[in-house]
Design a protein around this motif. Structure first.
Motif, PDB file in Angstrom:
ATOM      1  N   PHE A 277      47.062  89.959  61.056  1.00 44.03           N
ATOM      2  CA  PHE A 277      45.624  89.983  60.752  1.00 44.03           C
ATOM      3  C   PHE A 277      45.365  90.546  59.355  1.00 44.03           C
ATOM      4  O   PHE A 277      44.462  90.087  58.654  1.00 44.03           O
ATOM      5  CB  PHE A 277      44.850  90.789  61.795  1.00 44.03           C
ATOM      6  N   ALA A 278      46.140  91.549  58.953  1.00 44.87           N
ATOM      7  CA  ALA A 278      45.990  92.113  57.604  1.00 44.87           C
ATOM      8  C   ALA A 278      46.284  91.054  56.552  1.00 44.87           C
ATOM      9  O   ALA A 278      45.568  90.955  55.541  1.00 44.87           O
ATOM     10  CB  ALA A 278      46.913  93.321  57.428  1.00 44.87           C
ATOM     11  N   MET A 279      47.320  90.246  56.779  1.00 39.66           N
ATOM     12  CA  MET A 279      47.656  89.192  55.820  1.00 39.66           C
ATOM     13  C   MET A 279      46.541  88.152  55.757  1.00 39.66           C
ATOM     14  O   MET A 279      46.159  87.704  54.665  1.00 39.66           O
ATOM     15  CB  MET A 279      48.978  88.531  56.171  1.00 39.66           C
ATOM     16  N   ILE A 280      46.002  87.775  56.908  1.00 43.35           N
ATOM     17  CA  ILE A 280      44.915  86.789  56.937  1.00 43.35           C
ATOM     18  C   ILE A 280      43.697  87.328  56.193  1.00 43.35           C
ATOM     19  O   ILE A 280      43.114  86.636  55.353  1.00 43.35           O
ATOM     20  CB  ILE A 280      44.561  86.422  58.396  1.00 43.35           C
ATOM     21  N   LEU A 281      43.319  88.557  56.476  1.00 41.78           N
ATOM     22  CA  LEU A 281      42.167  89.171  55.812  1.00 41.78           C
ATOM     23  C   LEU A 281      42.408  89.289  54.309  1.00 41.78           C
ATOM     24  O   LEU A 281      41.537  88.938  53.494  1.00 41.78           O
ATOM     25  CB  LEU A 281      41.875  90.545  56.419  1.00 41.78           C
ATOM     26  N   GLY A 282      43.583  89.769  53.918  1.00 44.52           N
ATOM     27  CA  GLY A 282      43.902  89.908  52.501  1.00 44.52           C
ATOM     28  C   GLY A 282      43.859  88.584  51.762  1.00 44.52           C
ATOM     29  O   GLY A 282      43.315  88.483  50.659  1.00 44.52           O
ATOM     30  N   GLY A 283      44.435  87.545  52.373  1.00 47.19           N
ATOM     31  CA  GLY A 283      44.419  86.225  51.743  1.00 47.19           C
ATOM     32  C   GLY A 283      43.017  85.660  51.604  1.00 47.19           C
ATOM     33  O   GLY A 283      42.667  85.075  50.575  1.00 47.19           O
ATOM     34  N   ALA A 284      42.177  85.856  52.644  1.00 50.89           N
ATOM     35  CA  ALA A 284      40.798  85.357  52.592  1.00 50.89           C
ATOM     36  C   ALA A 284      39.991  86.090  51.518  1.00 50.89           C
ATOM     37  O   ALA A 284      39.251  85.457  50.755  1.00 50.89           O
ATOM     38  CB  ALA A 284      40.139  85.519  53.961  1.00 50.89           C
ATOM     39  N   VAL A 285      40.142  87.409  51.447  1.00 45.52           N
ATOM     40  CA  VAL A 285      39.422  88.182  50.426  1.00 45.52           C
ATOM     41  C   VAL A 285      39.897  87.780  49.030  1.00 45.52           C
ATOM     42  O   VAL A 285      39.092  87.610  48.105  1.00 45.52           O
ATOM     43  CB  VAL A 285      39.585  89.695  50.676  1.00 45.52           C
ATOM     44  N   MET A 286      41.207  87.607  48.877  1.00 46.21           N
ATOM     45  CA  MET A 286      41.748  87.193  47.585  1.00 46.21           C
ATOM     46  C   MET A 286      41.151  85.848  47.165  1.00 46.21           C
ATOM     47  O   MET A 286      40.731  85.670  46.014  1.00 46.21           O
ATOM     48  CB  MET A 286      43.272  87.108  47.672  1.00 46.21           C
ATOM     49  N   PHE A 287      41.080  84.904  48.098  1.00 54.47           N
ATOM     50  CA  PHE A 287      40.500  83.594  47.783  1.00 54.47           C
ATOM     51  C   PHE A 287      39.036  83.734  47.368  1.00 54.47           C
ATOM     52  O   PHE A 287      38.614  83.191  46.345  1.00 54.47           O
ATOM     53  CB  PHE A 287      40.609  82.640  48.970  1.00 54.47           C
ATOM     54  N   LEU A 288      38.255  84.445  48.173  1.00 60.90           N
ATOM     55  CA  LEU A 288      36.822  84.567  47.895  1.00 60.90           C
ATOM     56  C   LEU A 288      36.548  85.236  46.549  1.00 60.90           C
ATOM     57  O   LEU A 288      35.680  84.780  45.785  1.00 60.90           O
ATOM     58  CB  LEU A 288      36.128  85.337  49.015  1.00 60.90           C
ATOM     59  N   LEU A 289      37.289  86.304  46.259  1.00 57.89           N
ATOM     60  CA  LEU A 289      37.046  87.014  44.998  1.00 57.89           C
ATOM     61  C   LEU A 289      37.535  86.216  43.792  1.00 57.89           C
ATOM     62  O   LEU A 289      36.884  86.206  42.743  1.00 57.89           O
ATOM     63  CB  LEU A 289      37.693  88.392  45.040  1.00 57.89           C
ATOM     64  N   GLN A 290      38.673  85.552  43.925  1.00 58.13           N
ATOM     65  CA  GLN A 290      39.161  84.722  42.814  1.00 58.13           C
ATOM     66  C   GLN A 290      38.234  83.530  42.599  1.00 58.13           C
ATOM     67  O   GLN A 290      37.931  83.180  41.467  1.00 58.13           O
ATOM     68  CB  GLN A 290      40.581  84.230  43.099  1.00 58.13           C
ATOM     69  N   ALA A 291      37.788  82.913  43.687  1.00 52.32           N
ATOM     70  CA  ALA A 291      36.901  81.754  43.570  1.00 52.32           C
ATOM     71  C   ALA A 291      35.522  82.166  43.064  1.00 52.32           C
ATOM     72  O   ALA A 291      34.813  81.350  42.469  1.00 52.32           O
ATOM     73  CB  ALA A 291      36.780  81.052  44.921  1.00 52.32           C
TER      74      ALA A 291
ATOM     75  N   THR B  98      35.209  88.536  32.084  1.00 52.47           N
ATOM     76  CA  THR B  98      35.819  89.846  31.863  1.00 52.47           C
ATOM     77  C   THR B  98      35.123  90.914  32.698  1.00 52.47           C
ATOM     78  O   THR B  98      35.781  91.721  33.363  1.00 52.47           O
ATOM     79  CB  THR B  98      35.770  90.211  30.372  1.00 52.47           C
ATOM     80  N   ALA B  99      33.818  90.908  32.689  1.00 52.19           N
ATOM     81  CA  ALA B  99      33.067  91.893  33.475  1.00 52.19           C
ATOM     82  C   ALA B  99      33.276  91.669  34.966  1.00 52.19           C
ATOM     83  O   ALA B  99      33.408  92.628  35.741  1.00 52.19           O
ATOM     84  CB  ALA B  99      31.580  91.813  33.141  1.00 52.19           C
ATOM     85  N   TYR B 100      33.332  90.406  35.367  1.00 51.89           N
ATOM     86  CA  TYR B 100      33.538  90.095  36.783  1.00 51.89           C
ATOM     87  C   TYR B 100      34.859  90.673  37.279  1.00 51.89           C
ATOM     88  O   TYR B 100      34.911  91.335  38.312  1.00 51.89           O
ATOM     89  CB  TYR B 100      33.493  88.578  36.996  1.00 51.89           C
ATOM     90  N   PHE B 101      35.936  90.429  36.541  1.00 55.03           N
ATOM     91  CA  PHE B 101      37.245  90.919  36.987  1.00 55.03           C
ATOM     92  C   PHE B 101      37.380  92.425  36.834  1.00 55.03           C
ATOM     93  O   PHE B 101      38.151  93.048  37.553  1.00 55.03           O
ATOM     94  CB  PHE B 101      38.388  90.175  36.300  1.00 55.03           C
ATOM     95  N   ALA B 102      36.630  93.032  35.932  1.00 55.51           N
ATOM     96  CA  ALA B 102      36.635  94.493  35.850  1.00 55.51           C
ATOM     97  C   ALA B 102      36.050  95.093  37.126  1.00 55.51           C
ATOM     98  O   ALA B 102      36.477  96.151  37.586  1.00 55.51           O
ATOM     99  CB  ALA B 102      35.846  94.958  34.635  1.00 55.51           C
ATOM    100  N   ILE B 103      35.100  94.381  37.720  1.00 53.19           N
ATOM    101  CA  ILE B 103      34.463  94.864  38.950  1.00 53.19           C
ATOM    102  C   ILE B 103      35.299  94.522  40.185  1.00 53.19           C
ATOM    103  O   ILE B 103      35.528  95.373  41.036  1.00 53.19           O
ATOM    104  CB  ILE B 103      33.044  94.267  39.082  1.00 53.19           C
ATOM    105  N   VAL B 104      35.758  93.276  40.298  1.00 52.29           N
ATOM    106  CA  VAL B 104      36.438  92.850  41.529  1.00 52.29           C
ATOM    107  C   VAL B 104      37.954  93.008  41.473  1.00 52.29           C
ATOM    108  O   VAL B 104      38.617  92.890  42.517  1.00 52.29           O
ATOM    109  CB  VAL B 104      36.088  91.391  41.914  1.00 52.29           C
ATOM    110  N   GLY B 105      38.512  93.290  40.312  1.00 52.08           N
ATOM    111  CA  GLY B 105      39.971  93.443  40.199  1.00 52.08           C
ATOM    112  C   GLY B 105      40.553  94.434  41.191  1.00 52.08           C
ATOM    113  O   GLY B 105      41.534  94.125  41.879  1.00 52.08           O
TER     114      GLY B 105
END
Length: 194
Positions: free
Chosen positions: A13-27, A36-43
């Motif tokens: 479940f941790a892997m599923i959650l991590g992958g979904a969050v990674m997708f949403l934040l990268q997308a 630059t400002a976006y990735f400073a906040i969500v990085g």
């Protein structure tokens, strides 16, 4: 449910959650006016998501999910270390440049998953479509890297798609029952509990 099975499920479940969050934040960068400002906040949040993915990989490691042999253990160890380096790089990026962490992770994660994926195929520990997922997670960065190197929004979205590959890996981890350790001819092997 046994305690070991509960641990295994939490890791998946941790892997599923991590992958979904990674997708949403990268997308999410597709909609950001200032990258630059976006990735400073969500990085840092992306880094935490990658730590969740690494925790899922620890679940694969402890389950001997790909057979427990040298190839599988080495591959998963490389992937876990690479994910930890990538997470540290993302968490601390707003404060310090950790290019060496990113460079190391860029090599360790895909190579680790390619090795683990080969072990999964050789050992027949997973069945059906699930057995190809670890190898796919390892090959996908090699496909994404040229797009990412172009330095545009599409490259960041492609990294997000890699996050979806981890969602699929976590789902495959949930679908496959944990291995029961069995010793045959002095070699550690695994057998699926059905």
């Amino acid at each position: 449910m046994s305690e070991s099975r509960a641990w295994f499920r939490w890791a998946a479940f941790a892997m599923i959650l991590g992958g979904a969050v990674m997708f949403l934040l990268q997308a999410g960068e597709l909609f950001a006016s200032n990258r630059t400002a976006y990735f400073a906040i969500v990085g840092p949040a992306i880094g935490v998501a990658q730590l969740l993915i690494a925790f899922g990989c620890v679940g694969l490691w402890s389950d001997h999910a790909f057979g427990g042999g040298v190839l599988a253990r080495t591959g998963l160890a490389l992937a876990i270390v690479g994910l930890a380096l990538l997470a540290i790089g993302n968490i601390f990026e707003p404060f310090v440049d950790l290019a060496l962490f990113y460079a190391s992770a860029t090599v360790a994660i895909p190579v680790g998953f390619v090795l683990a994926g080969i072990a999964a195929l050789r050992n027949h520990t997973w069945h059906g479509w699930e057995r190809f997922v670890p190898l796919g997670v390892g090959i996908l960065p090699f496909v994404i890297l040229p797009v990412y190197a172009a330095g545009n929004v599409v490259g960041e979205f492609a990294v997000g798609v890699w996050g979806l590959a981890f969602v699929l890996l976590g789902w495959a981890e949930l679908r496959e029952p944990p291995l029961e350790p069995v010793r045959i001819d002095g070699q550690p092997r695994g057998r699926r509990a059905r």
